[in-house]
Design an enzyme around this catalytic site. Structure first.
Site, PDB file in Angstrom:
ATOM      1  N   ASP A  41       0.822  -1.219   0.000  1.00 40.34           N
ATOM      2  CA  ASP A  41       0.000   0.000   0.000  1.00 40.34           C
ATOM      3  C   ASP A  41       0.850   1.261   0.000  1.00 40.34           C
ATOM      4  OD1 ASP A  41      -2.474  -1.253   0.016  1.00 40.34           O
ATOM      5  OD2 ASP A  41      -2.658  -1.226   2.198  1.00 40.34           O
ATOM      6  N   ARG A 122      -0.281   4.342  17.416  1.00 46.56           N
ATOM      7  CA  ARG A 122      -0.684   5.327  16.405  1.00 46.56           C
ATOM      8  C   ARG A 122      -0.454   6.778  16.811  1.00 46.56           C
ATOM      9  NH1 ARG A 122       0.213   1.577  13.355  1.00 46.56           N
ATOM     10  NH2 ARG A 122      -1.388   0.541  12.137  1.00 46.56           N
ATOM     11  N   ASP A 151      -7.514   3.119  12.824  1.00 47.55           N
ATOM     12  CA  ASP A 151      -6.207   3.768  12.736  1.00 47.55           C
ATOM     13  C   ASP A 151      -6.277   5.145  12.085  1.00 47.55           C
ATOM     14  OD1 ASP A 151      -4.895   1.735  14.059  1.00 47.55           O
ATOM     15  OD2 ASP A 151      -4.568   0.582  12.234  1.00 47.55           O
ATOM     16  N   SER A 203      -3.592  -8.992   7.001  1.00 46.41           N
ATOM     17  CA  SER A 203      -3.213  -7.611   7.298  1.00 46.41           C
ATOM     18  C   SER A 203      -2.643  -7.600   8.717  1.00 46.41           C
ATOM     19  CB  SER A 203      -4.448  -6.717   7.179  1.00 46.41           C
ATOM     20  OG  SER A 203      -4.225  -5.516   7.878  1.00 46.41           O
TER      21      SER A 203
HETATM   22  N1  ARG Z   1      -8.348  -3.780  15.724  1.00 43.90           N
HETATM   23  C1  ARG Z   1      -7.170  -3.238  16.313  1.00 43.90           C
HETATM   24  C2  ARG Z   1      -7.320  -1.778  16.573  1.00 43.90           C
HETATM   25  O1  ARG Z   1      -8.226  -1.169  16.089  1.00 43.90           O
HETATM   26  C3  ARG Z   1      -5.937  -3.549  15.501  1.00 43.90           C
HETATM   27  C4  ARG Z   1      -5.809  -2.786  14.235  1.00 43.90           C
HETATM   28  C5  ARG Z   1      -4.623  -3.213  13.442  1.00 43.90           C
HETATM   29  N2  ARG Z   1      -4.336  -2.261  12.411  1.00 43.90           N
HETATM   30  C6  ARG Z   1      -3.956  -2.583  11.183  1.00 43.90           C
HETATM   31  N3  ARG Z   1      -3.751  -1.604  10.349  1.00 43.90           N
HETATM   32  N4  ARG Z   1      -3.839  -3.817  10.776  1.00 43.90           N
HETATM   33  O2  ARG Z   1      -6.554  -1.183  17.285  1.00 43.90           O
END
Ligand code: ARG
Length: 428
Positions: A41, A122, A151, A203
């Site tokens: 990406d 993040r 995110d 992912s």
């Molecule tokens: N579901 C989790 C969260 O919202 C993990 C997210 C993982 N992020 C990713 N871009 N794969 O914090």
């Protein structure tokens, strides 16, 4: 409508509609700070931003302790794809001290199982993006989040909070390329695509505090986890037949030693994770209520968090009074939710931290945990601050601060209202 308002209206340029004030106007994108992982990406984005906006791109890659990453390769790839610079920042220490320590003090878990490693990472990544964007003369920050996840909320909230002058672009959210098209785009533009293209990969997101996998069969709730998803933690059925006891020592709520050996926090967490991985500890199959409305399933591997949080919670309970122990979980939950929901910079979070710090001033001591084929069980507890007196608790001893003959009087008063109410409800 007045004359002035009308001329204002006509001056709006024919750019794609922007919903939020912090979204970039395509005509005003000159130099972009791209949060770059080296994956498909963000590599496609790196080219696409140069082509689409005619903009220069500076890359930023943040090391939060994701295992097995070769940052020289990532940087080489960024430069090869036309980035004018690529900063690689080792932020593990800052992540541990400023984000994981407060999380440990708040026993931070969302939805009964997720220790928030991504949610904690993040705001730091976005904060660093702001710093490097300013340093590198960028007007815009680009990230690779989709429009379906949490995110994007965490990153854009951070940028809009810390740097109102910077704008944001989120190409994955708007370009409407699927994986196939991205691969085709990559091929056309000389972007190396690693691995086979037949099976889409999971992912993945990971750092010091844990790892998540999403996508593929994980989206089928009736599908039990396939073995290949566990890249970090040994599957419990393959873990050693011998249990292992580890001790974690804390000072004022902060982990400071493992098995009696004092270690810096990053190293301590890495070593705890290693031991946990070996024993199959910290696998969580989780359905989550995202901030953006969706329910999503995640497979988490959180060996360090599974051990450290269990130890911390146990020690905190030991040094707290019944009143503190009943009250704090509600605040812990609020803390976890704010962080999950992208509101790291919300003052309530720091208000809560003041309380967490006050309670954790007493959280000093050592907890022993037995690890065995995926389970973590507390087996020993030691603290100079334990609200515990072995002579009072003992069956054999009596006297001192605790008089057993006082108990019936207490029981009569303690039960008074409940007895009266019960009798009222049962009168005939
Ligand atoms: N579901 C989790 C969260 O919202 C993990 C997210 C993982 N992020 C990713 N871009 N794969 O914090």
């Amino acid at each position: 409508m007045t004359e002035i308002e009308r001329t204002e209206v006509h001056r709006i340029p024919a750019a794609p509609a922007r919903t939020a004030s912090y979204e970039a106007d395509p005509n005003e994108v000159g130099r972009v700070l791209l949060l770059y992982s080296g994956g498909l990406d963000t590599s496609v984005m790196l080219k696409w931003i140069q082509d689409e906006y005619g903009a220069e791109v500076v890359c930023l890659t943040v090391n939060l302790g994701q295992p097995g990453e070769d940052y020289d390769v990532v940087k080489g790839k960024a430069l090869q794809l036309g980035a004018i610079d690529c900063h690689v920042v080792d932020a593990r220490e800052q992540f541990a001290q400023e984000f994981l320590v407060p999380a440990i003090k708040a026993n931070a878990v969302y939805g009964n199982g997720y220790p928030l490693f991504t949610a904690l990472g993040r705001p730091l990544i976005a904060q660093l993006a702001v710093d490097y964007a300013r340093q590198s003369g960028c007007d815009t920050i680009a990230h690779g989040c989709t429009g379906k996840g949490n995110d994007q909320v965490r990153i854009e909230t951070t940028i809009a909070t810390l740097a109102p002058e910077l704008k944001v672009i989120a190409p994955v959210r708007s370009w409407q390329m699927g994986r196939e098209e991205e691969i085709a785009y990559a091929r056309e533009h000389g972007i190396p695509v690693k691995g086979g293209t037949e099976v889409a990969p999971y992912s993945i997101d990971d750092n010091l505090w844990g790892r998540s996998s999403e996508g593929r069969w994980i989206e089928d709730l009736s599908h039990a986890p396939e073995d290949d998803v566990f890249q970090l933690v040994t599957r419990p059925e393959e873990a050693p037949d011998e249990a292992e006891v580890v001790t974690v020592s804390f000072e004022a709520g902060v982990p400071v030693a493992l098995n009696g050996e004092r270690l810096g926090l990053v190293e301590l967490l890495e070593r705890v994770a290693e031991i946990g991985c070996r024993h199959g500890v910290g696998i969580i199959d989780h359905i989550e209520d995202r901030i953006v409305g969706l329910k999503v399933r995640d497979i988490y591997e959180v060996p360090a968090a599974a051990i450290v949080l269990a130890a911390h919670l146990e020690l905190e309970k030991l040094v707290g009074t019944i009143h503190q122990n009943q009250f704090k979980p509600a605040l812990d939950q609020k803390w976890g939710y704010l962080v999950y929901a992208g509101l790291w910079w919300e003052p309530l979070r720091t208000d809560l931290d003041a309380y967490m710090d006050a309670v954790n001033a007493q959280v000093t001591g050592t907890i022993g945990l037995k690890l065995f084929k995926g389970s973590v069980r507390v087996v020993t507890r030691e603290s100079p601050n334990a609200v515990y007196d072995a002579t009072l608790a003992s069956f054999a001893e009596s006297g001192g601060l605790f008089s057993q003959t006082a108990s019936p009087g207490f029981i009569e008063l303690w039960s008074l209202q409940s007895r009266l109410a019960h009798q009222l409800r049962n009168r005939v």
